[in-house]
Design a protein around this motif. Sequence first.
Motif, short mmCIF file in Angstrom:
data_model
loop_
_atom_site.label_atom_id
_atom_site.label_comp_id
_atom_site.label_asym_id
_atom_site.label_seq_id
_atom_site.Cartn_x
_atom_site.Cartn_y
_atom_site.Cartn_z
N LEU A 86 2.54 12.64 3.00
CA LEU A 86 3.63 12.39 1.94
C LEU A 86 3.91 13.54 0.99
O LEU A 86 4.90 13.85 0.35
CB LEU A 86 3.33 11.03 1.19
CG LEU A 86 3.53 9.65 2.12
CD1 LEU A 86 3.66 8.65 1.17
CD2 LEU A 86 4.86 9.53 2.91
N LYS A 87 2.56 14.18 0.73
CA LYS A 87 2.88 15.21 -0.15
C LYS A 87 3.84 16.40 0.22
O LYS A 87 4.34 17.09 -0.15
CB LYS A 87 1.52 15.63 -0.48
CG LYS A 87 0.72 15.35 -1.84
CD LYS A 87 -0.46 15.63 -1.89
CE LYS A 87 -0.90 16.83 -2.82
NZ LYS A 87 -2.19 17.00 -2.98
N LEU A 102 1.05 -1.08 -0.04
CA LEU A 102 -0.02 0.12 -0.16
C LEU A 102 0.87 1.32 0.17
O LEU A 102 0.60 2.18 -0.99
CB LEU A 102 -0.98 -0.07 1.24
CG LEU A 102 -1.74 0.95 1.18
CD1 LEU A 102 -2.66 1.37 0.33
CD2 LEU A 102 -2.89 0.96 2.67
N MET A 103 1.78 1.19 0.69
CA MET A 103 2.82 2.33 0.86
C MET A 103 3.48 2.46 -0.62
O MET A 103 3.58 3.59 -1.27
CB MET A 103 4.08 2.02 1.98
CG MET A 103 4.71 3.21 2.10
SD MET A 103 5.93 3.24 3.64
CE MET A 103 7.18 1.76 2.95
N ASN A 104 3.82 1.35 -1.34
CA ASN A 104 4.33 1.57 -2.46
C ASN A 104 3.40 2.31 -3.39
O ASN A 104 3.87 2.93 -4.29
CB ASN A 104 4.77 0.22 -3.19
CG ASN A 104 5.87 -0.44 -2.42
OD1 ASN A 104 6.72 0.21 -1.81
ND2 ASN A 104 5.95 -1.75 -2.47
N LYS A 105 2.36 1.94 -3.48
CA LYS A 105 0.93 2.65 -4.43
C LYS A 105 1.00 3.99 -4.02
O LYS A 105 0.95 4.84 -5.02
CB LYS A 105 -0.40 1.94 -4.01
CG LYS A 105 -0.62 0.56 -4.70
CD LYS A 105 -1.96 0.36 -4.81
CE LYS A 105 -2.31 -0.81 -5.51
NZ LYS A 105 -3.26 -1.62 -4.76
N GLU A 121 3.82 5.42 -5.72
CA GLU A 121 3.41 5.75 -7.38
C GLU A 121 2.63 6.88 -7.59
O GLU A 121 2.83 7.43 -8.48
CB GLU A 121 3.04 4.11 -7.68
CG GLU A 121 4.18 3.31 -8.04
CD GLU A 121 3.36 1.80 -8.20
OE1 GLU A 121 2.31 1.85 -9.03
OE2 GLU A 121 4.17 0.89 -7.79
N GLY A 122 1.78 6.98 -7.05
CA GLY A 122 0.54 7.96 -7.05
C GLY A 122 1.03 9.23 -6.87
O GLY A 122 0.73 9.96 -7.68
N LEU A 123 2.10 9.54 -6.34
CA LEU A 123 2.78 10.67 -5.91
C LEU A 123 3.88 11.02 -6.81
O LEU A 123 4.30 11.82 -6.79
CB LEU A 123 3.09 10.89 -4.41
CG LEU A 123 2.04 11.10 -3.35
CD1 LEU A 123 2.29 10.86 -1.99
CD2 LEU A 123 1.66 12.29 -3.51
N GLY A 124 4.20 10.04 -7.72
CA GLY A 124 5.38 10.22 -8.70
C GLY A 124 6.57 10.10 -7.97
O GLY A 124 7.63 10.79 -8.60
#
Length: 187
Positions: free
Chosen positions: A174-175, A63-66, A69-72
Amino acid sequence: MYDNWEELEESIKNCKKCKLCTNRNNIVFGEGNKQAKVMFIGEGPGADEDSQGIPFVGKAGQLMNKCFEGLGIKRQEFYIANIVKCRPPSNRVPEQDEADACLDYLRNQVVLVKPEIIVLLGSTALKNILGKEYGITSSRGKWVESKGILYMPTWHPAALLRDENKKIEFWQDLKEVRKKMESLSER
Ligand code: URA
């Protein structure tokens, strides 16, 4: 304190400083970019991590990896480690004597990586790194500066699997980290 990765890893492989060594299949040393600007610190290995010797490869890690990825942002850019290097039985929270026995290894990893930012994943990481007076609910999402390192406490990814709302907050945190990384690389 070791000044090279090989000796540090070897000493953890032979470690018998706490009772977690008795049940381990593999130590989970840590993984990633050894010159990373950003380090992630979790709690301790689960079953998947114990069998593969790699941090955050189970459900929470996926889930963390996803989210990355979503945040580039790329997982390989970071260095990822845990408070304890051996799996606590039934995934319980590491006991204080276990965390205390293991913390010097993590401190050694931080000295070798020299990160500018450390993301603290969950309460165990927060309390063992910044102090028992910190609580994850009130601290998450807020930068803490200590001894030249910027810390971002956030939810442990396993908590996101249980509570959708936390996913949104994790994402926001994370953003913030991404924004800070960008401002650091502009300097
Ligand atoms: N949870 C953690 O805290 N660390 C891991 O490596 C995996 C799951």
